[in-house]
Design a protein around this motif. Structure first.
Motif, PDB file in Angstrom:
ATOM      1  N   UNK A  38      10.397   5.296  51.017  1.00 14.55           N
ATOM      2  CA  UNK A  38      11.847   5.140  51.178  1.00 14.55           C
ATOM      3  C   UNK A  38      12.593   5.442  49.871  1.00 14.55           C
ATOM      4  N   UNK A  42      15.782   3.586  47.866  1.00 18.93           N
ATOM      5  CA  UNK A  42      15.551   2.847  46.627  1.00 18.93           C
ATOM      6  C   UNK A  42      16.447   3.365  45.498  1.00 18.93           C
ATOM      7  N   UNK A 144       2.931   7.723  44.057  1.00 22.52           N
ATOM      8  CA  UNK A 144       3.330   6.470  44.670  1.00 22.52           C
ATOM      9  C   UNK A 144       4.843   6.328  44.736  1.00 22.52           C
ATOM     10  N   UNK A 145       5.293   5.225  45.330  1.00 18.84           N
ATOM     11  CA  UNK A 145       6.720   5.022  45.573  1.00 18.84           C
ATOM     12  C   UNK A 145       7.531   4.953  44.275  1.00 18.84           C
ATOM     13  N   UNK A 146       6.985   4.263  43.264  1.00 19.17           N
ATOM     14  CA  UNK A 146       7.720   4.163  41.996  1.00 19.17           C
ATOM     15  C   UNK A 146       7.787   5.527  41.319  1.00 19.17           C
ATOM     16  N   UNK A 147       6.710   6.290  41.436  1.00 17.69           N
ATOM     17  CA  UNK A 147       6.717   7.641  40.861  1.00 17.69           C
ATOM     18  C   UNK A 147       7.738   8.535  41.585  1.00 17.69           C
ATOM     19  N   UNK A 149      10.610   7.551  42.713  1.00 16.02           N
ATOM     20  CA  UNK A 149      11.885   7.199  42.079  1.00 16.02           C
ATOM     21  C   UNK A 149      12.004   7.920  40.739  1.00 16.02           C
ATOM     22  N   UNK A 150      10.893   7.919  40.004  1.00 17.45           N
ATOM     23  CA  UNK A 150      10.876   8.574  38.688  1.00 17.45           C
ATOM     24  C   UNK A 150      11.237  10.053  38.824  1.00 17.45           C
ATOM     25  N   UNK A 153      14.948  10.554  39.853  1.00 19.53           N
ATOM     26  CA  UNK A 153      15.903  10.228  38.789  1.00 19.53           C
ATOM     27  C   UNK A 153      15.789  11.154  37.590  1.00 19.53           C
ATOM     28  N   UNK A 154      14.590  11.686  37.329  1.00 19.63           N
ATOM     29  CA  UNK A 154      14.404  12.429  36.060  1.00 19.63           C
ATOM     30  C   UNK A 154      13.817  13.830  36.233  1.00 19.63           C
ATOM     31  N   UNK A 155      13.444  14.203  37.444  1.00 15.63           N
ATOM     32  CA  UNK A 155      12.772  15.486  37.715  1.00 15.63           C
ATOM     33  C   UNK A 155      11.539  15.662  36.829  1.00 15.63           C
TER      34      UNK A 155
ATOM     35  N   UNK B  82      -1.579   7.332  49.261  1.00 14.61           N
ATOM     36  CA  UNK B  82      -0.744   7.084  48.081  1.00 14.61           C
ATOM     37  C   UNK B  82       0.037   5.800  48.209  1.00 14.61           C
ATOM     38  N   UNK B  84       1.891   2.708  47.844  1.00 10.49           N
ATOM     39  CA  UNK B  84       2.006   1.726  46.773  1.00 10.49           C
ATOM     40  C   UNK B  84       1.887   0.321  47.348  1.00 10.49           C
ATOM     41  N   UNK B 106      -4.518   7.801  42.876  1.00  7.82           N
ATOM     42  CA  UNK B 106      -3.085   7.482  43.027  1.00  7.82           C
ATOM     43  C   UNK B 106      -2.894   5.972  42.928  1.00  7.82           C
ATOM     44  N   UNK B 110      -0.506   3.743  40.515  1.00  5.95           N
ATOM     45  CA  UNK B 110       0.411   2.771  41.114  1.00  5.95           C
ATOM     46  C   UNK B 110       0.242   1.381  40.498  1.00  5.95           C
ATOM     47  N   UNK B 113       2.306   1.020  37.454  1.00  4.65           N
ATOM     48  CA  UNK B 113       3.750   0.973  37.731  1.00  4.65           C
ATOM     49  C   UNK B 113       4.187  -0.433  38.112  1.00  4.65           C
ATOM     50  N   UNK B 183      10.751   4.562  34.333  1.00  4.65           N
ATOM     51  CA  UNK B 183      11.928   5.373  34.664  1.00  4.65           C
ATOM     52  C   UNK B 183      12.982   5.235  33.560  1.00  4.65           C
ATOM     53  N   UNK B 186      11.987   7.195  30.491  1.00  2.81           N
ATOM     54  CA  UNK B 186      12.131   8.652  30.615  1.00  2.81           C
ATOM     55  C   UNK B 186      13.601   9.053  30.619  1.00  2.81           C
ATOM     56  N   UNK B 187      14.444   8.213  31.175  1.00  2.00           N
ATOM     57  CA  UNK B 187      15.873   8.550  31.189  1.00  2.00           C
ATOM     58  C   UNK B 187      16.415   8.724  29.761  1.00  2.00           C
ATOM     59  N   UNK B 193      14.261  16.885  28.606  1.00  2.00           N
ATOM     60  CA  UNK B 193      14.098  17.386  29.977  1.00  2.00           C
ATOM     61  C   UNK B 193      15.037  18.576  30.204  1.00  2.00           C
TER      62      UNK B 193
END
Ligand code: SF4
Lengths: 464, 214
Positions: A38, A42, A144-147, A149-150, A153-155, B82, B84, B106, B110, B113, B183, B186-187, B193
């Motif tokens: 999802x 998220x 995975x799901x968190x990846x 999102x990563x 958000x960041x490509x 995969x 999670x 995977x 996970x 994370x 995340x 990385x932002x 990037x």
């Protein structure tokens, strides 16, 4: 320094070296589906932005109905999820292939079919069978799901570089031995953890002889070797397959792309961390007997006896698998009577798969006690098969012809078999309960699955 | 993400090879159950009998392993999908660390994370740890089935006091120790990037022709 195909593509995508073999990687293609993570919901909840919506593509496959005439509301519990995903995709400008549209289908069928999965790309998707796209000459893996999102958000993504394994297939295969049999045989040979920690490159004359669809089947089961990545160097067949597809490059860009893609092969003197050789001349049609894809035998064989292996843990695992599957050590596997046949999934639902199964089904009848489904991998495949008359061949033989989706591969949409029932399936996982709690799954090629449907038990396609 | 530094807790062996993610959390539970409630369904096919009661043979159902926060498993743990949700289900039953000879790739990512530490050790070590844990549950044993994990000095201490060193990648270790969110990290690298993407667009422009043209 000589480089492998994997290294060439990896190096192109390194944004930053993070030490310890880790890198921040640029993602050139991201695919989404309606199952699992999802991701867009998220992103919305976290108040984040999708950085590059033009590099993400989406479709519905996992939680949709495959009933003829289905729509978004056929499966009420998931209708809202589909609508939400459609709204979010629209809001960000992400291309979504919706139900009934060309381009809808199993995400790993759609990517290559639409020319989205291109040689030299680094492609990810929140699904373990993303390795399929490696058949186009890409590095492609599940996340995975968190990846997810990563990536949205960041490509980009933080990953550790795997070691490299080359599986070289040489020789000439018997005409009824398919790419599915080749890869199941390899899994039987080195085990479901045989590729753990590696990116696998499939090479050799027997791989180069395969059409693109067969290469996708081979790469699809890489995760069943424990490898996130499986790939095959692109060649003239790949280019011919891609030319003219909706999202493939066009005009001068096409020529420029092909010139670049020709450089995407492992250098002759590239060194792999591990090499495995397979003689395809020795492979017979395969069938799994247990609850792991490595529990696989030629269809002519008897169910193995746990006492034949030395390792007591392996013995125990084999006995548990036999008990779950309702089989006895030493019995001919062909004695196993079946209830279901499923022809579909991102492994084996493309035109060549359907044609191979239809050839077996033509003019014959599905055994009275068997229910047999054919679920095409995409809307386009469905239309092409119907134009060719393949749907009629199946229907006349007593198969049900369904709408495209994952269906009984994962059974999350209610397409399940009952506890204790036995199925022959062209999908990729025979795990406990995979096709429904208590269900028993035997993996095989489309032709073998069709042969089992006709015979009413596991059967050797060469004897039908 | 919750940081992981040290953990001294009950550890339960689940010694089967190739425990796949469909066993760790069946797909219909992932579909129908909220993330926070998944713990009740972790290992469902092994943990419960067909009538829904606890399977007394399943280690985590045994009183000796009650409250386990560490799992010890055999080869290829959590191979397969995969999802999670496999990690979320383990966390839901209190697990913060899994020790095995190898992991599904995977699942391995996970874990990091979500602040769960996967420790890869040679199979002999894993089998020895499992044997010690089982030994510690026998009547009259003078130790408990506990392991002490220390991520600072990368050691597992067994019930008998044996210290086993493990390897963990530096960047993963640092994130766990500090509970960093990848995340957000990385932002902060947006400039790099953007620079990379500009270069990629120039070098392989056909990859960016896509939806712009269609
Ligand atoms: S067809 Fe099966 S394996 Fe493929 S993406 Fe769908 S559920 Fe996953």
């Amino acid at each position: 320094m000589p480089k492998t195909l994997f290294d060439k593509i990896w190096d192109r995508h390194v944004i930053a070296d993070l030490g310890d073999d880790y890198a921040l990687l640029h993602i050139s293609r991201h695919l989404m589906h309606d199952g699992g993570g999802r991701g867009l919901a998220m992103i919305k909840a976290a108040g984040q932005k999708v950085r590059n919506p033009d590099l993400t593509f989406a479709t519905f496959d996992h939680v949709i109905s495959t009933e003829p005439g289905r729509d978004h509301n056929t499966l009420k519990p998931y209708a809202q999820r589909l609508y939400d995903m459609r709204d979010e995709a629209k809001r960000w400008g992400i291309k979504l292939f919706d139900l009934g549209q060309p381009g809808q289908g199993i995400i790993h069928v759609v990517g290559p079919e639409q020319g989205i999965s291109l040689p030299g790309t680094l492609l990810v998707c929140g699904d373990s069978h993303t390795c399929t796209h490696g058949g186009m000459g890409a590095i492609a893996f599940g996340i995975g799901a968190t990846e997810v999102i990563h990536v949205l958000a960041t490509q980009s993504l933080v990953q550790r570089k795997p070691k490299r394994l080359r599986a070289t297939f040489e020789g000439t295969r018997h005409s009824s031995v398919t790419p599915k049999d080749m890869i199941l045989h390899l899994i039987g040979q080195i085990g479901t953890a045989g590729g753990t920690g590696y990116a696998v490159e499939y090479a050799g004359s027997a791989i180069r002889a395969l059409e693109v669809e067969g290469r996708l089947t081979i790469c699809n089961l890489s995760i069943e070797l424990g490898a996130k990545v499986g790939m095959i160097a692109p060649d003239e067949k790949t280019f011919a397959y891609l030319k003219g597809r909706p999202f493939a490059p066009t005009g001068a860009m096409w020529d420029q792309a092909v010139a670049d893609w020709r450089s995407l092969a492992s250098d002759a003197d590239a060194v792999f961390d591990r090499e495995v050789a397979v003689d395809v001349g020795k492979i017979a049609p395969q069938i799994t007997w247990g609850t792991s894809p490595e529990q696989v035998i030629p269809v002519t064989a008897n169910v193995p006896d746990p006492k034949s292996v030395a390792d007591p843990d392996k013995q125990k695992a084999m006995q548990m698998a036999l008990d779950y599957m309702g089989l006895k050590a030493g019995q001919p596997i062909q004695d196993a009577k079946i209830d279901w046949v499923f022809i579909g999934s991102c492994t084996n639902s493309r035109m060549s798969d359907l044609r191979a199964a239809a050839e077996v089904a033509k003019g014959r009848k599905v055994a009275g006690h068997v229910r047999a489904w054919v679920v095409p991998g995409s809307e386009n495949i469905k239309r092409e098969a119907e134009a060719e008359g393949i749907d009629r061949v199946f229907k006349e033989a007593g198969f049900e012809w369904r709408e495209p989706g994952c269906s009984m591969c994962l059974a999350v949409n209610g397409d399940t078999i009952a506890p204790g029932q036995r199925s022959v399936s062209t999908s990729n996982r025979n795990f406990v309960g995979r096709q429904g709690p208590g269900g028993r799954t035997h993996l095989a090629s489309p032709a073998m699955a069709a042969a089992a449907a006709i015979a009413g038990h596991i059967a050797d396609v060469r004897q039908i | 993400m919750e940081a992981f530094t040290e953990l001294d807790a009950v550890a339960s062996p689940v010694m089967r090879q190739n425990i796949d993610t469909d066993i760790v959390i069946p797909i219909h539970r992932l579909r129908d159950v909220a993330q926070a409630e998944l713990g009740a369904y972790a290992f469902e096919p092994l943990r419960y009998l067909p009538d829904g009661s606890d399977n007394p043979e399943f280690p985590l159902n045994k009183p000796a392993y009650k409250g386990a926060q560490i799992l010890v498993a055999d080869n290829n743990f959590a191979c397969g999908s995969s999802r999670e949700g496999a990690v979320w289900a383990l966390m839901g039953m209190g697990i913060r660390c899994v020790i095995a000879p190898s992991f599904g790739p995977i699942f391995h990512n996970n874990c990091f994370q979500n602040g769960v530490l996967p420790i890869q050790l040679p199979r002999e070590d894993v089998l020895a740890i499992a044997a010690e844990l089982e030994g510690a549950t026998r009547p009259g044993a003078n130790s408990e089935p506990r392991l002490a994990i220390n991520l600072h000095d990368r050691t597992v201490t067994t019930p008998s006091g044996r210290k086993i060193e493990f390897k963990v990648d530096g960047i993963r270790r640092e994130s766990l120790l500090k509970g960093l969110n990848e995340v957000e990290l990385t932002l902060t690298k947006e400039n790099e990037i953007a620079a990379h993407q500009a270069k990629a667009r120039a070098a392989t422009p056909w990859l960016y022709q896509t939806s712009l043209s269609s």
